[in-house]
Scaffold this motif. Structure first.
Motif, short mmCIF file in Angstrom:
data_model
loop_
_atom_site.label_atom_id
_atom_site.label_comp_id
_atom_site.label_asym_id
_atom_site.label_seq_id
_atom_site.Cartn_x
_atom_site.Cartn_y
_atom_site.Cartn_z
N LEU A 13 -4.07 -9.91 -4.17
CA LEU A 13 -3.02 -8.73 -4.20
C LEU A 13 -2.97 -8.03 -2.77
N PRO A 15 1.06 -4.70 -1.83
CA PRO A 15 1.99 -3.94 -2.38
C PRO A 15 3.11 -4.84 -2.45
N LYS A 46 3.01 -0.32 -8.10
CA LYS A 46 3.13 0.01 -6.44
C LYS A 46 2.30 -1.87 -6.50
N THR A 47 1.40 -2.47 -6.61
CA THR A 47 0.95 -3.84 -6.15
C THR A 47 1.54 -4.71 -7.25
N ASN A 69 -3.85 -9.84 5.71
CA ASN A 69 -4.37 -8.09 5.45
C ASN A 69 -3.03 -7.76 6.84
N GLY A 72 -0.93 -6.25 4.68
CA GLY A 72 -0.78 -5.15 3.69
C GLY A 72 -1.82 -5.52 2.94
N THR A 74 -4.57 -8.01 0.44
CA THR A 74 -5.84 -8.78 0.68
C THR A 74 -6.35 -9.67 -0.33
N GLU B 87 -1.00 7.10 -0.58
CA GLU B 87 -0.71 6.31 -2.41
C GLU B 87 -1.16 4.71 -2.24
N LEU B 88 -0.39 4.21 -1.48
CA LEU B 88 -0.37 3.06 -1.63
C LEU B 88 -2.31 2.46 -1.55
N ALA B 91 -4.03 2.78 -4.66
CA ALA B 91 -3.94 1.08 -5.55
C ALA B 91 -4.98 0.35 -4.73
N MET B 92 -4.10 0.48 -3.46
CA MET B 92 -5.32 -1.18 -3.24
C MET B 92 -6.51 -1.04 -2.76
N LEU B 96 -4.97 0.86 5.44
CA LEU B 96 -4.19 0.07 5.33
C LEU B 96 -3.37 0.67 7.18
#
Lengths: 98, 192
Positions: A13, A15, A46-47, A69, A72, A74, B87-88, B91-92, B96
């Motif tokens: 997953l 961004p 967003k992803t 990682n 950004g 995973t 925000e990201l 979502a993740m 980060l």
């Protein structure tokens, strides 16, 4: 002599930014023997979920995970591994599985 | 060193901030030019005879606009980026920190600040350039030269906007110039 991991298929997953191009370059840069393929399977706001296929000699999963990682992303799951003298493509044996 | 610049370039691309920075570069250069246009017109109408007064006021405004742009843009952009990362992260479903994304969110505000602060500063400096040779010319001539430079910069900004939007560049330049002339005329009419 150990032959190490020859094929690795991951589900990650990430961004939306940076794009999969950056991921492909970063993973391919780990070792000259690596060939990398990334395919977007699902896009959210967003992803995105991406299937990562790496073929090479002695594939280092830890290093690949680190790169992902760092950018950004995973690792969600490790879907397929082929290790040993010969690379096995599970699709060739999919009839036996089902 | 080259790697360092390449890294920065990657960050800028990451943030897609180059387009935003370009926009604000133009907006703020416009802003700076019109501010100095107002100041020059004011000085011209009142009939100031000492060029030092205009030079001091113009340079003061130029420097202040530069600092204002730098600090304001840096702080606001930094806050926006931090919010974007949060925000990201939601979502993740993970932090980060120490990723390329969080590093980019630290570098991008610097670029934004340079565009915001640098553009009115450069425009102001260019417009005030004749006053660096203040002793060589009469005040009226200096003001005319500065006004000419100011209109020139406005026209140039219009050209750039035209190039970006892929419209008629000349028309776009004239449009920007018209804004400057309109401002000057208004100031002249009201004798501000």
């Amino acid at each position: 002599m150990t032959n190490g991991i020859k094929l690795l298929i991951l589900d990650i997953l990430k961004p939306i930014e940076p794009p999969i191009l950056e991921y492909a370059q970063a993973i391919a840069a780990i070792d000259k023997s690596y060939s990398v393929s990334l395919r977007v399977e699902e896009i959210d706001e967003k992803t995105e979920t991406v299937e990562v296929i790496v073929i090479g000699d002695n594939i280092n999963f830890k290093k690949i995970e680190e790169k992902i990682n760092k950018l950004g992303g995973t690792v969600h799951s490790l879907d397929e591994v082929s290790e040993g003298k010969q690379m096995i493509n599970s699709k060739d044996f999919s009839g036996m599985r089902k | 060193m080259i790697n360092f610049f390449r890294k920065i370039l990657d960050y800028v691309k990451l943030g897609i901030s180059d387009k935003i920075a370009r926009r604000y570069f133009i907006v703020n250069a416009f802003d700076g030019s019109l501010t100095l246009l107002g100041m020059l017109m004011g000085a011209f109408i009142v009939g100031i005879e000492n060029y030092h007064v205009i030079f001091g006021a113009g340079m003061g405004a130029t420097i202040a606009m530069g600092i204002s742009g730098l600090s304001g843009a840096y702080l606001s952009e930094k806050a926006e980026r931090a919010e974007g990362i949060r925000e990201l992260e939601k979502a993740m479903l993970k932090k980060l920190d120490n990723t390329t994304l969080s590093e980019a969110s630290k570098v991008a505000p610097i670029f934004s600040a340079l565009a915001h602060g640098g553009s009115p500063f450069l425009a102001g400096l260019l417009i005030m350039a004749p006053f660096f040779f203040g002793e060589l010319f009469s005040v009226t001539r200096l003001v005319y030269m500065s006004l000419g430079l100011c209109f020139g910069i406005l026209f140039l900004l219009g050209l750039v906007l035209g190039k970006i939007s892929k419209e008629n560049m000349f028309l776009s330049g004239i449009r920007a110039l018209a804004v400057g002339i309109f401002t000057a005329v208004i100031l002249y009419i009201f004798k501000i």
